[in-house]
Each structure stands twice: as structure tokens, then as C-alpha cells.
Design an enzyme around this catalytic site. Sequence first.
Site, PDB file in Angstrom:
ATOM      1  N   CYS A 236     -71.258   8.753  49.423  1.00  0.00           N
ATOM      2  CA  CYS A 236     -70.783   9.885  48.615  1.00  0.00           C
ATOM      3  C   CYS A 236     -71.307  11.241  49.080  1.00  0.00           C
ATOM      4  O   CYS A 236     -70.742  12.272  48.719  1.00  0.00           O
ATOM      5  CB  CYS A 236     -71.154   9.673  47.146  1.00  0.00           C
ATOM      6  SG  CYS A 236     -70.326   8.267  46.395  1.00  0.00           S
TER       7      CYS A 236
ATOM      8  N   HIS B 280     -63.519  12.619  42.420  1.00  0.00           N
ATOM      9  CA  HIS B 280     -64.530  12.476  43.472  1.00  0.00           C
ATOM     10  C   HIS B 280     -63.896  11.874  44.725  1.00  0.00           C
ATOM     11  O   HIS B 280     -63.889  10.662  44.899  1.00  0.00           O
ATOM     12  CB  HIS B 280     -65.643  11.581  42.919  1.00  0.00           C
ATOM     13  CG  HIS B 280     -66.718  11.193  43.878  1.00  0.00           C
ATOM     14  ND1 HIS B 280     -67.039  11.919  45.010  1.00  0.00           N
ATOM     15  CD2 HIS B 280     -67.576  10.126  43.865  1.00  0.00           C
ATOM     16  CE1 HIS B 280     -68.043  11.322  45.635  1.00  0.00           C
ATOM     17  NE2 HIS B 280     -68.374  10.231  44.966  1.00  0.00           N
TER      18      HIS B 280
ATOM     19  N   CYS C 251     -75.839  11.728  44.448  1.00  0.00           N
ATOM     20  CA  CYS C 251     -76.361  10.366  44.517  1.00  0.00           C
ATOM     21  C   CYS C 251     -75.541   9.601  45.552  1.00  0.00           C
ATOM     22  O   CYS C 251     -74.429   9.987  45.892  1.00  0.00           O
ATOM     23  CB  CYS C 251     -76.318   9.682  43.158  1.00  0.00           C
ATOM     24  SG  CYS C 251     -74.667   9.536  42.429  1.00  0.00           S
TER      25      CYS C 251
END
Length: 402
Positions: free
Chosen positions: A91, A358, A388
Amino acid sequence: MTEAFVYDAVRTPRGRGKKDGSLHEVSTLSLAATALRAIKERNNLDTHLVDDVVMGCVDPVGEAGSDVARAAALNADYGNHVPGVQINRFCASGLDAVNFAAAQVMSGQHDMAIGGGVEAMSRVGMGASGGAWPVDPQIAVKSYFMPQGVSADLIATKYGFSRDDVDQYSVESQQRAAQSWKEGRFKKSIVPVKDVNGITILDHDEHMRPTTDMQSLGQLKPSFPQMGEMGGFAAVAIQAYPEIEAINCVHHAGNSSGIVDGAAAVLIGNAEAGKKAGLKPRARIRAFANIGSEPAIMLTGPVDVTEKLLKKAKMSINDIDLFELNEAFASVVLRYMQAFNIPRDKINVCGGAIAMGHPLGATGAMVFGTVLDELERTGKSTALVTLCIGAGMGTATIIERV
């Protein structure tokens, strides 16, 4: 060490990451090229000044494989001499791409580079690239692997966040995103996605649900009890954290990040390169860092990397005016705020991934641009961007407005 300045930041709108999403017809290559083309055209940039293009992509397979960064640079009509490289830190890939580009400049090896990312999640499914970590017992057992949703519920349980807590945060994310669009906070960075005829396909984030309230979220069932109980991952969580008697399942689709398509790019260079290009710097990269964190709970890496980065930069939490933490799950942000006693009006002030989505490899570069725009809009000075990361990691960057 050479200073790395930020000269521009752009992003596409986020399209719903499903077959009925507006960007489903747009390839990964075209999305990435849209962002790169915008950097070139709106800055009247001579691409002979660009030494590299670094792009994050979490599932670089199929149409997203074979170094999409190089292909996108060529497709955006950059000079043939401009190389490209694709990177993957889950991510945080988009933010790491920005940091990699900055590091090239700060080391003096390159004068100007572009960092960014892309993910067409409606076309290349999440997890399409596979990997040993979730499925190979050699690593899965020793790292107490569990799906991220179970880890998010573990965070909520361990640090005392209720269903109301995570839902209330999510309502605020939706409200802030809607207000930001209404006030035009994103207009400086958004570049519409167009088809081959120049007709606009999408010019706004289409995942948002501005009418979301506590009542509508209250009707949603938790998403991860089946993974936890029937999949056996709740037992894994308790084995890793024996002080936890049972997992409180509080996360669902309404308080977790949305699956979307999108791309972003950030132009970085030294002072001399900026002068050659006739550009005025908007910010400088003050410091950045990566860290590994406990892999079972997995999503607390932003706390660890922020502590490391602040120490590295010789700063305190009070020196940061704005924080931007990717809203992978509501409990991730609540834990971060709890750890540093950060007031709600200093973090994710324009909303986040719970509202807007996202796009894995692009998100880090997107939120980087968002907080840069917000520093300029409010006249504030410093911001810290962090995400994260799967397998227990954290990446963070401090920028300072020029």
C-alpha cells in the site's frame, strides 16, 4: 546533500473498482500515462530534463506488468531516453516511489525525476500477483499471517475502539471528502481521464457516499467474522496476542477503504533543474523513512515509522502541522491518533480512502499531493504523510512548504 524540491503533483479521479466503474474501460497503461502527460503538459516540461520515472504498482501482472512505468512514459510521449521502473511495497508503493525519486535527486545522481503510482483494480484484481506470504506455511506460520481485515479488528480490540468509534470516524471521512470537493480543494491536482476522442470519462471521485450517517452504517454487518472464526484466523490472532480473549469484529465495507482505479504523479528535482524548466518549487522533501513492524497485527507500522522519522529529522510531533494517514481501515487512523494524541482537525482533513477509495499502488502519491495542496491552501508549513503496509511495515515522509 542536495535538496529535493516538489514542483508539481497530480492525480486522476478515483473510479469505482468494479466492472460498472467509470474507469473500467481504461487500461492501467492509460491511467498511468494520464498522470504523466498532465505533469508534462501543465508544466510545459521538456522531458529531456527527466532522468527517471518511478511508479508503484502492487499487482504488476497482465496489463500492469512488464514495467508499466517505462511503458507509460513512452505512451505519454516522453523522450525515448526517459527510463522507468515499477516498485512494490504494497500500500505504500506510491509514496515510496516519490521517496525513491527524491533519493535519486538528493544523492546527486539525478537532477529531476517523477514518482507516482497506478492501480486499475477493476481490471487487475487485488492479489492477482500472488506471493508466498499468505500461502506458504514456511512464512505464514512464523509471521502469524491473517487477512488485513482481521488485523484491523485486532487493532480495534487491543486498543479499545468500539463499533461506534470506527463508524463515527468513517462518517467524518465522508463528510470531509464531500466538503473538500464542494470547496474545490482538489481542483489544483485533479486531471480528468479522457477517452481517445478527448471526451471526459471521469472528473470526480465516484466512490464517495456523502449521505452516509451512523444509522446507515449501523445496518451493515461486520465483514470479517467468517474469516476470523471459520477461517481460523481469530485463533491465529489470539495466539499472537494471548492477552486478547476474543476478537471484536467492527469493520465492514463502510469503515474500510474502497476498491478503486486511479493514478498519480509527483515531479521532483533539484534547484538547478527547476530553474532550467522554468518552475517554482512548491515544497521540499525534508526526510523520509521505512520500517518493519510486527507482522501479525500488521497495520500499526505508521506509529513505528513516525517515531523513527521524527527522530531522524530531529523534530517532535508538535512540529507537524498536518498529518495524512491512508484510511486502510478506521481503526488504523484511530490508533495513530491515540498513540500521538493528534487532534482530529490535524489529520486527514480532506477525507480519505474510506470515502474516496484506495487504488493500492497510487494512494501514497495521491495523499502526498492532497496534503501539499492543503498546506498551500491553509498557509501551513509542514506535513507528515504515512501509510500502513501489508506484512507489517510503515513508510512516512515529511514535507515542508516553500
